[in-house]
Write an enzyme that holds these catalytic residues in place. Structure first.
Site, PDB file in Angstrom:
ATOM      1  CG  HIS A 209      -0.533   0.319   2.483  1.00 41.58           C
ATOM      2  ND1 HIS A 209       0.212  -0.553   3.227  1.00 41.58           N
ATOM      3  CD2 HIS A 209      -0.665   1.434   3.250  1.00 41.58           C
ATOM      4  CE1 HIS A 209       0.512   0.004   4.380  1.00 41.58           C
ATOM      5  NE2 HIS A 209      -0.002   1.219   4.426  1.00 41.58           N
ATOM      6  CE1 TYR A 210       3.191   2.638   4.544  1.00 43.28           C
ATOM      7  CE2 TYR A 210       4.765   4.367   3.991  1.00 43.28           C
ATOM      8  CZ  TYR A 210       3.890   3.784   4.879  1.00 43.28           C
ATOM      9  OH  TYR A 210       3.695   4.361   6.107  1.00 43.28           O
ATOM     10  CE  LYS A 213       0.770   5.030   3.342  1.00 44.42           C
ATOM     11  NZ  LYS A 213       0.056   5.477   4.514  1.00 44.42           N
ATOM     12  CG  HIS A 272       5.503  -0.784   3.602  1.00 46.58           C
ATOM     13  ND1 HIS A 272       4.662  -1.376   2.716  1.00 46.58           N
ATOM     14  CD2 HIS A 272       4.933  -0.933   4.824  1.00 46.58           C
ATOM     15  CE1 HIS A 272       3.617  -1.874   3.369  1.00 46.58           C
ATOM     16  NE2 HIS A 272       3.763  -1.617   4.654  1.00 46.58           N
TER      17      HIS A 272
HETATM   18  C1  BG6 Z   1       1.583  -2.122   7.488  1.00 44.70           C
HETATM   19  C2  BG6 Z   1       2.251  -2.763   8.656  1.00 44.70           C
HETATM   20  O1  BG6 Z   1       1.962  -2.759   6.315  1.00 44.70           O
HETATM   21  O2  BG6 Z   1       1.952  -0.759   7.426  1.00 44.70           O
HETATM   22  C3  BG6 Z   1       1.913  -2.035   9.932  1.00 44.70           C
HETATM   23  O3  BG6 Z   1       1.808  -4.121   8.757  1.00 44.70           O
HETATM   24  C4  BG6 Z   1       2.210  -0.556   9.803  1.00 44.70           C
HETATM   25  O4  BG6 Z   1       2.622  -2.570  11.034  1.00 44.70           O
HETATM   26  C5  BG6 Z   1       1.561  -0.012   8.543  1.00 44.70           C
HETATM   27  O5  BG6 Z   1       1.682   0.076  10.938  1.00 44.70           O
HETATM   28  C6  BG6 Z   1       1.934   1.434   8.298  1.00 44.70           C
HETATM   29  O6  BG6 Z   1       1.113   1.909   7.264  1.00 44.70           O
HETATM   30  P1  BG6 Z   1       0.466   3.348   7.323  1.00 44.70           P
HETATM   31  O7  BG6 Z   1      -0.312   3.456   6.074  1.00 44.70           O
HETATM   32  O8  BG6 Z   1      -0.395   3.374   8.550  1.00 44.70           O
HETATM   33  O9  BG6 Z   1       1.621   4.296   7.407  1.00 44.70           O
END
Ligand code: BG6
Length: 796
Positions: A209-210, A213, A272
Site C-alpha cells: 500500500h506504500y 501513497k 514498503h
Molecule cells: C503495514 C504494517 O503494512 O503498514 C503495519 O503491517 C504498519 O505494522 C503499517 O503500521 C503502516 O502503514 P500506514 O499506512 O499506517 O503508514
C-alpha cells in the site's frame, strides 16, 4: 457432414464483431468487483471506500459496475455488516450532501453480499454475474477479486476462482493480494508457486500500500519530469546519503500474534521501505509508466544490492512488548521475546551510480512521532564568504541541499515533495500545487521557507489510488513475483543471522533520548550511545582485568596482550602499523598475510578508519587461507577483506594477492595447481618467503588458518601452500602451511570471545601437537609469536 469447429469459430467471430461494435460506441462493458473478506477491518477502513471512489470516478465514463462483498459469514449477518459499512461511506469534499446521498444510494444498489465458502458458492456467484451482464444486455469487460483475507486462505480461494469463477473469453481477470507474501525467501517461493498454478503473472496484483501513497507514487514521475535538473545530481558524486524512514507511535498491542512472527524487518523494511529504495535508486526508465521497464530496472537494483551482514543492522524493542506478548499469546511468566520492533539497516547499492552512498532504512513502533519520508541529502562542497546571516535560501550554495518525499503525518501532516530552494525549481505533474507550510515550521534542520513545497491538490488514501490503478491495469504500482522473490533473497540472510540477536530495549513513547540513535562506519551500523554493560559477578571474588594482566603476561612462552575487545583491537592495529612502518623502512615493502572469519573484521575496520599514516601504498596483502568459493561469494575470506578493508584504503591493485581458488572456472581442482601458483608468487615477491607479519586466529577445535586437526595436509613437509578439508562447510580450503607460517618475522594470533575460553585454556597447557591442535604447531623459527586475547576468551 457436421462441422462443430466451424460453427464455434463463426459464433466467436460474430461475438467479437458485436463486441467491437459496442466498444466503438464508447460502451466500456461490465466490471464486477468481488471483495473477499468484505466484513474485515481493512475492508471496513479502506477498501469499500476505495471502491466507492472508483465508482464515482469511472461510472460516468461508460463503465458499468457491480460490487460483490464476500466472506464466510452467513448471508443475513454479512448483509447487515456490509449495509452498515456502506452507510458510513463518505463523498469528496466538493460533493453536496444531497448529491452524496444520491451517489451512495446508487452505489448501494450495485453492491450485494454473498457468503462464499464452497466451490459451489463460487460457481453460483459466477452464474449471478453472467446473468446480471446478460440482463443488462452488456458484455463483460473483466472481474476483480480482492483478497482481503489471511494468506493461509489464498490457495483454496484461488482454486475456486480458477475452477468456477473465471470470466469468459475476451474478459480479463485481476486478483489482488495483500501481504504478508511469505515469511522468508523459501516460503515466499512456495506461496508464489502455489498462486502461479492458478493464475497467470499478469493476472496477479500484489499490493504494497506504500506504492499507493501519493508521495511515493510521485517518486518516478518527479524524477522523470525533472530529468534535466536531476541528471547531474542523482548519483554518488552528489548524494551524501539517502534516508528512508517510517516511524510510528502505535505499538503492536492487539497484533502480537502476527507481530511476534514477523517483526519490524519483515513487516515494513522488506516491503514498503525496499520498494521505495528501488524507486529512488533505479535507473530511470525511458517510459516511467511502463510496468515491464519499471520491473526490469527494479530487478537491476536488487542485483546491485550489497549482501547484508549482521553488522548491517541495529535492532530495538520497546519495553512493554514482551509483556504484551506474554499476555496476548499466553506465554509463561519468564518469556522474553527477541522480536525487534525497531530496526535501522544500512544498505549499499554497488553500482556505478550509487557505490559508496549509504541508504539508511529505519522503522519502529512506539517511537516519539508518526512520520514517513525519503530524504535525499546532497553533498555540499561550497565555501561561502559572506556571513551566515546574509545567506539567501534561493542562492546560497552553503545551505543544505535536499530533496524530500514526505509520505505523510509528521510535522507537515500529509504528503508533500520538498526541494531545497538552492537546488532547482522543480516541475510537478498535474494534480500537485505549490503550497506553504505552517509558519515557523522547521524540517530537516531548516525552516520550511527554505524549500519549494508541493502538495497534492486532493489528498487520496493509498487504497483508493491503488484500486483505481488495478482497474486501469497499471501493474507498475504492484509487486511482481520476480521482484518479491528478489527482495526476500536480499533480506533472508540478514533475518537468519539476527534470529537470536537480543534487541536493545527502549522505553517506548517520546522519551527514549538518544538510546536509538545509530551511526555507520566501515559498512557497519552501531548505536551511537553505548549501553551500560552489566557485569554479573559469579560466586567468590571475580578476577578483574588488572588481576589478570598481572597474573599472565605470557602464553605458551610467548608475549601475551590482553584487554577488553575494543582496546585489544586498538593495540593490535597499532602494532600492525608499527610493524608496517619498520618493514618499509627496512626493505621498502611490507608483506602482510591476513586470515578471514569474523574476529579480524574489527581489526580491518580499525585499520581502515584510524590509521592514516599506514604505508598502504607499500603494503602487499596476502591471504592466510581461503574457502573454495568464488571470490565474490559472501563466504569468501577475500570478500570480507574487500568489504571491511580494501574498499577503504589505497592499496595498489597489483599488491593485492587473493588466493587462486577459482581457476579455469573450477574451484580448487588439484590439477589447476592453484596452491603451487600461490607458493610461486610468494617465493617471487616475498624475500625468503618470510612474511613480515602473519595474522592468525584460533578455532574452537584448535585449528588455525585452514589447517585442521587430524588432517595432515600442511602441518609439515615441503609445500608452502596446500589444499585442505574443513570439518564444516565450505569444506574445501586453501591454506598457508605451518612451515611457511613459521618462516614469518612475526606472527600475531588473535583470539576473541567467550566461545574460545575452553580452547584457550587447553592450548595453554599442551605441548607441540599440531595433529591434535594445529595452533600448537605455530612456532616461528626465528620470528616472534605474540598472542592477542580479549578478556572474554580468558575469563569466559
Ligand atoms: C503495514 C504494517 O503494512 O503498514 C503495519 O503491517 C504498519 O505494522 C503499517 O503500521 C503502516 O502503514 P500506514 O499506512 O499506517 O503508514
Amino acid at each position: 457432414m457436421r462441422r462443430p469447429g466451424f460453427w464455434r469459430m463463426l459464433l466467436v467471430a460474430v461475438c467479437m464483431a458485436l463486441l467491437g461494435c459496442l466498444r466503438a460506441q464508447g460502451l466500456q462493458g461490465h466490471v464486477s468487483v468481488v471483495l473477499l473478506g468484505a466484513t474485515g477491518d481493512l475492508a471496513k477502513k479502506y477498501l469499500w471506500q476505495g471502491l466507492f471512489q472508483l465508482y464515482l470516478e469511472e461510472a460516468g465514463k461508460g463503465h458499468n459496475f457491480s460490487f460483490h462483498g464476500a466472506a464466510l459469514t452467513a448471508t443475513e449477518q454479512g448483509q447487515e455488516v456490509v449495509a452498515k459499512i456502506l452507510e458510513a461511506l463518505s463523498c469528496p469534499k466538493d460533493v453536496t450532501p444531497d448529491r452524496c446521498t444520491e451517489l451512495k444510494g446508487q452505489f448501494q444498489r450495485l453492491s450485494q453480499y454473498h457468503q462464499l465458502k464452497t466451490t459451489e458458492d463460487y460457481a453460483a456467484l459466477n452464474k449471478d454475474i453472467e446473468a446480471l451482464v446478460q440482463r443488462q444486455g452488456l458484455w463483460e469487460a473483466g472481474r476483480i477479486f480482492y483478497f482481503s483475507v489471511p494468506p493461509f486462505a489464498y490457495a483454496d480461494i484461488a482454486r475456486s476462482i480458477n475452477g468456477s469463477c473465471r470470466p469468459g473469453p475476451g474478459a480479463w481477470l485481476r486478483v489482488v493480494l495483500e501481504k504478508p507474501f511469505g515469511h522468508n525467501h523459501q516460503s515466499a517461493q512456495q506461496l508464489a508457486a502455489d498462486l502461479g498454478s492458478f493464475f497467470h503473472e499478469e493476472e496477479m496484483y500484489r499490493v504494497d500500500h506504500y506504492l499507493g501513497k501519493q508521495a511515493v507514487a510521485q517518486i518516478l514521475p518527479f524524477r522523470d519530469q525533472n530529468r534535466k535538473a536531476l541528471d547531474g545530481l542523482w548519483s554518488r558524486h552528489h548524494v551524501e546519503r539517502v534516508e528512508i524512514v517510517l516511524k510510528e507511535t502505535v505499538d503492536a498491542e492487539g497484533r502480537t500474534s502476527f507481530y511476534e512472527e514477523y517483526g519490524v524487518i519483515r513487516d515494513v523494511l522488506q516491503n514498503h521501505l525496499t520498494e521505495i529504495l528501488t524507486l529512488v535508486a533505479m535507473e530511470l526508465p525511458f517510459d516511467v509508466g511502463s510496468s515491464e521497464a519499471v520491473l526490469r530496472h527494479k530487478l537491476q537494483v536488487f542485483q546491485a544490492l550489497r549482501g547484508l551482514r549482521r553488522g548491517s543492522a541495529v535492532l530495538g524493542q520497546y519495553q512493554a512488548y514482551s509483556e504484551q506478548v506474554r499476555r496476548e499469546l499466553h506465554k509463561p511468566a519468564g518469556f522474553l521475546s527477541l522480536t525487534p520492533t525497531f530496526a535501522g539497516v544500512l544498505v549499499h547499492v554497488d553500482n556505478l551510480r550509487w557505490e559508496g552512498v549509504p541508504f539508511l532504512l529505519m522503522s519502529g513502533k512506539a517511537l516519539d512521532e508518526r512520520a514517513g519520508y525519503v530524504r535525499v541529502l546532497l553533498r555540499n562542497r561550497a565555501c561561502c564568504v559572506q556571513s551566515e546571516a546574509r545567506w539567501a535560501a534561493e542562492q546560497s550554495a552553503c545551505l543544505p541541499r535536499q530533496v524530500v518525499f514526505h509520505i505523510g503525518h509528521g510535522a507537515l501532516g500529509g504528503p508533500a515533495v520538498l526541494v531545497s530552494r538552492n537546488l532547482f525549481r522543480p516541475a510537478l505533474p498535474r494534480g500537485w500545487e505549490e503550497a506553504a507550510g505552517p509558519p515557523g515550521l522547521r524540517l530537516f534542520g531548516r525552516p520550511l521557507s527554505d524549500f519549494h513545497v508541493y502538495r497534492p491538490e486532493r489528498e487520496q488514501d493509498a487504497y483508493s489510488v491503488l484500486i483505481s490503478r488495478i482497474f486501469h491495469g497499471r501493474k507498475d504500482s504492484f509487486i511482481a513475483t520476480e521482484s518479491l522473490l528478489a527482495s526476500w533473497a536480499f533480506w533472508t540472510p540478514l533475518l537468519d543471522s539476527l534470529a537470536r540477536e537480543a534487541p536493545r530495549l527502549y522505553p517506548g513513547g517520546a522519551d527514549h533520548g538518544h538510546l536509538l540513535d545509530f551511526e555507520f562506519s566501515g559498512g557497519q551500523l552501531s548505536f551511537s550511545v553505548q549501553q551500560a554493560e552489566q557485569l554479573v559477578p559469579g560466586p567468590g571474588s571475580a578476577p578483574t582485568p588488572s588481576d589478570f594482566q598481572v597474573l599472565k603476561a605470557t602464553y605458551r612462552d610467548g608475549p601475551l596482550v590482553t584487554a577488553w575487545a575494543e582496546e585489544l583491537i586498538a593495540k593490535l592495529a597499532g602494532d600492525v602499523e608499527a610493524a608496517a612502518v619498520r618493514a618499509v623502512r627496512r626493505s621498502g615493502q611490507f608483506h602482510l598475510a591476513l586470515s578471514g572469519g569474523s574476529s579480524p573484521v574489527a581489526l580491518f575496520q580499525q585499520l581502515a578508519m584510524g590509521h592514516y599514516a599506514f604505508p598502504w601504498a607499500r603494503t602487499h596483502l596476502w591471504l592466510v587461507d581461503e574457502r573454495c568459493v568464488p571470490l565474490w561469494d559472501p563466504e569468501s575470506n577475500f570478500q570480507g577483506l574487500q568489504t571491511h578493508l580494501l574498499q577503504h584504503v589505497r592499496v595498489p591493485h597489483y599488491n593485492v594477492h587473493p588466493m587462486p581458488v577459482h581457476r579455469h572456472r573450477r574451484l580448487c581442482a588439484e590439477e589447476d595447481r592453484g596452491a603451487e601458483a600461490y607458493a610461486e608468487d610468494i617465493a617471487a615477491l616475498v624475500a625468503n618467503s618470510s612474511f613480515d607479519l602473519v595474522l592468525l586466529g584460533m578455532g574452537a577445535d584448535g585449528h588455525t588458518a585452514s589447517l585442521f586437526p587430524q588432517s595432515p595436509a600442511g602441518l609439515e613437509g615441503e609445500p608452502l601452500v596446500v589444499l585442505t578439508e574443513s570439518p564444516s562447510g565450505p569444506r574445501r580450503r586453501m591454506s598457508l602451511s605451518l612451515p611457511l607460517i613459521n618462516r614469518a618475522r612475526r606472527v600475531a594470533v588473535l583470539v576473541m570471545g567467550r566461545l574460545k575460553r575452553e580452547i584457550a585454556l587447553l592450548v595453554s597447557r599442551v605441548g607441540h601437537e599440531p595433529r591434535k591442535w594445529p595452533i600448537s604447531g605455530v612456532r616461528p623459527a626465528s620470528g616472534q609469536l605474540v598472542w592477542y586475547m580479549d578478556y572474554e576468551a580468558f575469563l569466559g
